[in-house]
Design a protein around this motif. Sequence first.
Motif, PDB file in Angstrom:
ATOM      1  N   ARG A   1       7.957  12.009  -1.383  1.00 29.04           N
ATOM      2  CA  ARG A   1       7.882  10.554  -1.416  1.00 29.04           C
ATOM      3  C   ARG A   1       8.662   9.905  -0.281  1.00 29.04           C
ATOM      4  NH1 ARG A   1       3.428  10.895  -3.709  1.00 29.04           N
ATOM      5  NH2 ARG A   1       3.440  11.198  -5.931  1.00 29.04           N
ATOM      6  N   GLN A   2       9.640  10.592   0.282  1.00 28.38           N
ATOM      7  CA  GLN A   2      10.365  10.044   1.424  1.00 28.38           C
ATOM      8  C   GLN A   2       9.412   9.808   2.583  1.00 28.38           C
ATOM      9  OE1 GLN A   2      13.444  12.858   2.240  1.00 28.38           O
ATOM     10  NE2 GLN A   2      14.762  12.105   0.611  1.00 28.38           N
ATOM     11  N   GLY A   3       8.325  10.537   2.603  1.00 28.93           N
ATOM     12  CA  GLY A   3       7.352  10.409   3.675  1.00 28.93           C
ATOM     13  C   GLY A   3       6.506   9.157   3.607  1.00 28.93           C
ATOM     14  N   PHE A   4       6.612   8.360   2.540  1.00 30.15           N
ATOM     15  CA  PHE A   4       5.802   7.148   2.449  1.00 30.15           C
ATOM     16  C   PHE A   4       6.055   6.205   3.608  1.00 30.15           C
ATOM     17  CE2 PHE A   4       4.724   7.689  -2.146  1.00 30.15           C
ATOM     18  CZ  PHE A   4       3.362   7.536  -1.975  1.00 30.15           C
TER      19      PHE A   4
ATOM     20  N   ARG B   1       0.490   3.785  -6.162  1.00 27.75           N
ATOM     21  CA  ARG B   1       1.003   5.111  -6.529  1.00 27.75           C
ATOM     22  C   ARG B   1       2.515   5.155  -6.417  1.00 27.75           C
ATOM     23  NH1 ARG B   1      -2.100  10.143  -4.426  1.00 27.75           N
ATOM     24  NH2 ARG B   1      -0.770  11.009  -6.006  1.00 27.75           N
ATOM     25  N   LEU B   2       3.035   4.514  -5.397  1.00 29.54           N
ATOM     26  CA  LEU B   2       4.476   4.485  -5.217  1.00 29.54           C
ATOM     27  C   LEU B   2       5.144   3.782  -6.405  1.00 29.54           C
ATOM     28  CD1 LEU B   2       6.755   5.172  -3.182  1.00 29.54           C
ATOM     29  CD2 LEU B   2       6.423   2.910  -2.223  1.00 29.54           C
ATOM     30  N   LEU B   3       4.640   2.610  -6.764  1.00 29.93           N
ATOM     31  CA  LEU B   3       5.224   1.873  -7.883  1.00 29.93           C
ATOM     32  C   LEU B   3       5.007   2.582  -9.216  1.00 29.93           C
ATOM     33  CD1 LEU B   3       4.376  -1.801  -6.879  1.00 29.93           C
ATOM     34  CD2 LEU B   3       6.567  -0.607  -6.665  1.00 29.93           C
ATOM     35  N   SER B   4       3.921   3.326  -9.339  1.00 30.13           N
ATOM     36  CA  SER B   4       3.669   4.036 -10.592  1.00 30.13           C
ATOM     37  C   SER B   4       4.705   5.125 -10.844  1.00 30.13           C
ATOM     38  CB  SER B   4       2.258   4.623 -10.617  1.00 30.13           C
ATOM     39  OG  SER B   4       2.169   5.739  -9.760  1.00 30.13           O
ATOM     40  N   LEU B   5       5.396   5.560  -9.800  1.00 35.78           N
ATOM     41  CA  LEU B   5       6.457   6.555  -9.996  1.00 35.78           C
ATOM     42  C   LEU B   5       7.576   6.006 -10.875  1.00 35.78           C
ATOM     43  CD1 LEU B   5       6.710   8.181  -6.475  1.00 35.78           C
ATOM     44  CD2 LEU B   5       5.936   9.251  -8.574  1.00 35.78           C
ATOM     45  N   LEU B   6       7.760   4.691 -10.869  1.00 39.06           N
ATOM     46  CA  LEU B   6       8.788   4.110 -11.731  1.00 39.06           C
ATOM     47  C   LEU B   6       8.420   4.281 -13.203  1.00 39.06           C
ATOM     48  CD1 LEU B   6       9.623   0.873  -9.710  1.00 39.06           C
ATOM     49  CD2 LEU B   6      10.924   3.005  -9.800  1.00 39.06           C
ATOM     50  N   HIS B   7       7.122   4.381 -13.497  1.00 39.34           N
ATOM     51  CA  HIS B   7       6.682   4.663 -14.865  1.00 39.34           C
ATOM     52  C   HIS B   7       6.808   6.149 -15.175  1.00 39.34           C
ATOM     53  CE1 HIS B   7       5.157   0.825 -16.266  1.00 39.34           C
ATOM     54  NE2 HIS B   7       4.606   0.632 -15.093  1.00 39.34           N
ATOM     55  N   CYS B   8       6.474   6.987 -14.195  1.00 38.75           N
ATOM     56  CA  CYS B   8       6.502   8.441 -14.408  1.00 38.75           C
ATOM     57  C   CYS B   8       7.908   8.980 -14.615  1.00 38.75           C
ATOM     58  CB  CYS B   8       5.875   9.167 -13.223  1.00 38.75           C
ATOM     59  SG  CYS B   8       4.118   8.915 -13.039  1.00 38.75           S
ATOM     60  N   PHE B   9       8.874   8.343 -13.961  1.00 40.55           N
ATOM     61  CA  PHE B   9      10.255   8.795 -14.032  1.00 40.55           C
ATOM     62  C   PHE B   9      11.113   7.686 -14.623  1.00 40.55           C
ATOM     63  CE2 PHE B   9       8.337  11.344 -10.734  1.00 40.55           C
ATOM     64  CZ  PHE B   9       8.740  12.620 -11.094  1.00 40.55           C
TER      65      PHE B   9
ATOM     66  N   ALA C   1       6.852   7.004   6.532  1.00 36.35           N
ATOM     67  CA  ALA C   1       6.196   7.587   7.708  1.00 36.35           C
ATOM     68  C   ALA C   1       4.702   7.277   7.731  1.00 36.35           C
ATOM     69  CB  ALA C   1       6.430   9.097   7.746  1.00 36.35           C
ATOM     70  N   LEU C   2       4.145   6.884   6.598  1.00 42.76           N
ATOM     71  CA  LEU C   2       2.718   6.560   6.520  1.00 42.76           C
ATOM     72  C   LEU C   2       2.385   5.151   7.000  1.00 42.76           C
ATOM     73  CD1 LEU C   2       1.715   8.059   3.069  1.00 42.76           C
ATOM     74  CD2 LEU C   2       1.042   8.886   5.321  1.00 42.76           C
ATOM     75  N   ILE C   3       3.393   4.345   7.299  1.00 49.56           N
ATOM     76  CA  ILE C   3       3.140   2.952   7.670  1.00 49.56           C
ATOM     77  C   ILE C   3       2.157   2.824   8.832  1.00 49.56           C
ATOM     78  CG2 ILE C   3       4.215   0.856   8.607  1.00 49.56           C
ATOM     79  CD1 ILE C   3       6.564   1.406   6.688  1.00 49.56           C
ATOM     80  N   PRO C   4       2.286   3.596   9.920  1.00 50.22           N
ATOM     81  CA  PRO C   4       1.284   3.448  10.996  1.00 50.22           C
ATOM     82  C   PRO C   4      -0.139   3.752  10.521  1.00 50.22           C
ATOM     83  CG  PRO C   4       3.199   4.638  11.802  1.00 50.22           C
ATOM     84  CD  PRO C   4       3.368   4.494  10.313  1.00 50.22           C
ATOM     85  N   TYR C   5      -0.299   4.787   9.705  1.00 43.89           N
ATOM     86  CA  TYR C   5      -1.612   5.125   9.154  1.00 43.89           C
ATOM     87  C   TYR C   5      -2.117   3.975   8.285  1.00 43.89           C
ATOM     88  CZ  TYR C   5      -5.046   7.187   6.024  1.00 43.89           C
ATOM     89  OH  TYR C   5      -6.173   7.424   5.285  1.00 43.89           O
ATOM     90  N   MET C   6      -1.234   3.428   7.471  1.00 46.17           N
ATOM     91  CA  MET C   6      -1.620   2.359   6.572  1.00 46.17           C
ATOM     92  C   MET C   6      -2.012   1.098   7.342  1.00 46.17           C
ATOM     93  SD  MET C   6       1.284   3.121   3.677  1.00 46.17           S
ATOM     94  CE  MET C   6       0.964   1.715   2.653  1.00 46.17           C
ATOM     95  N   ARG C   7      -1.412   0.878   8.496  1.00 44.02           N
ATOM     96  CA  ARG C   7      -1.791  -0.275   9.320  1.00 44.02           C
ATOM     97  C   ARG C   7      -3.223  -0.127   9.813  1.00 44.02           C
ATOM     98  NH1 ARG C   7       3.725  -0.651  12.076  1.00 44.02           N
ATOM     99  NH2 ARG C   7       4.606  -2.474  11.048  1.00 44.02           N
ATOM    100  N   ILE C   8      -3.577   1.074  10.204  1.00 48.49           N
ATOM    101  CA  ILE C   8      -4.921   1.341  10.724  1.00 48.49           C
ATOM    102  C   ILE C   8      -5.952   1.273   9.600  1.00 48.49           C
ATOM    103  CG2 ILE C   8      -6.396   3.089  11.787  1.00 48.49           C
ATOM    104  CD1 ILE C   8      -3.834   4.057  13.271  1.00 48.49           C
ATOM    105  N   HIS C   9      -5.612   1.833   8.450  1.00 49.34           N
ATOM    106  CA  HIS C   9      -6.530   1.897   7.307  1.00 49.34           C
ATOM    107  C   HIS C   9      -6.036   0.951   6.220  1.00 49.34           C
ATOM    108  CE1 HIS C   9      -8.420   5.353   9.154  1.00 49.34           C
ATOM    109  NE2 HIS C   9      -7.220   5.856   9.338  1.00 49.34           N
ATOM    110  N   GLY C  10      -6.041  -0.332   6.511  1.00 48.53           N
ATOM    111  CA  GLY C  10      -5.480  -1.350   5.629  1.00 48.53           C
ATOM    112  C   GLY C  10      -5.929  -1.266   4.186  1.00 48.53           C
ATOM    113  N   GLY C  11      -7.187  -0.965   3.938  1.00 47.40           N
ATOM    114  CA  GLY C  11      -7.701  -0.917   2.574  1.00 47.40           C
ATOM    115  C   GLY C  11      -7.046   0.148   1.723  1.00 47.40           C
ATOM    116  N   LYS C  12      -6.579   1.220   2.341  1.00 46.83           N
ATOM    117  CA  LYS C  12      -5.947   2.301   1.586  1.00 46.83           C
ATOM    118  C   LYS C  12      -4.484   2.002   1.291  1.00 46.83           C
ATOM    119  CE  LYS C  12      -9.108   5.718   3.306  1.00 46.83           C
ATOM    120  NZ  LYS C  12      -9.331   6.932   4.023  1.00 46.83           N
ATOM    121  N   SER C  13      -3.938   0.983   1.921  1.00 51.38           N
ATOM    122  CA  SER C  13      -2.540   0.618   1.699  1.00 51.38           C
ATOM    123  C   SER C  13      -2.301   0.270   0.240  1.00 51.38           C
ATOM    124  CB  SER C  13      -2.157  -0.577   2.563  1.00 51.38           C
ATOM    125  OG  SER C  13      -2.348  -0.297   3.911  1.00 51.38           O
ATOM    126  N   ALA C  14      -3.271  -0.364  -0.375  1.00 51.60           N
ATOM    127  CA  ALA C  14      -3.122  -0.783  -1.763  1.00 51.60           C
ATOM    128  C   ALA C  14      -2.914   0.410  -2.680  1.00 51.60           C
ATOM    129  CB  ALA C  14      -4.350  -1.569  -2.204  1.00 51.60           C
TER     130      ALA C  14
END
Length: 135
Positions: free
Chosen positions: A19-22, A42-50, A24-37
């Motif tokens: 998850r620390q790598g999230f 998924r990142l926020l759902s970790l607060l439910h999982c843990f 690092a995904l910012i440049p990818y997410m900028r290019i593929h904006g729709g997948k950012s959501a």
Amino acid sequence: DMLLGVDMTRDPALVTPVRQGFIALIPYMRIHGGKSASVLERLLSLLHCFPLPMDPEAPGASDTAVLRRRVAGSSVKIGEALAQHLAPLATQVEAMVRQMVNEGKVSPEETAHLYELLFLLAGASSSTSGPSDSE
């Protein structure tokens, strides 16, 4: 999340490095904006999982606390970098945050990070929608 046949969704010691790598995904997410959501969800759902550890001395409690801090902090960093891409999600993210806060599933520190994320998304949303007719 399976890595080498290991279920990482419940072991914070295994999930944290991944998850620390999230950020690092910012440049990818900028290019593929729709997948950012989906990444943010998924990142926020970790607060439910843990969930917050009931006993801070329990085995794994410190790993869980570190993971949760990183999730909350990373969500803000992603929100800062991708507010325009994520602005359409503001209402959905607000509902998630409101539910977690109302159910006591986040610490005060995490709550502050999540509200900061909401502030970033709301600001981006209002700047992309332009002035209203009443202005």
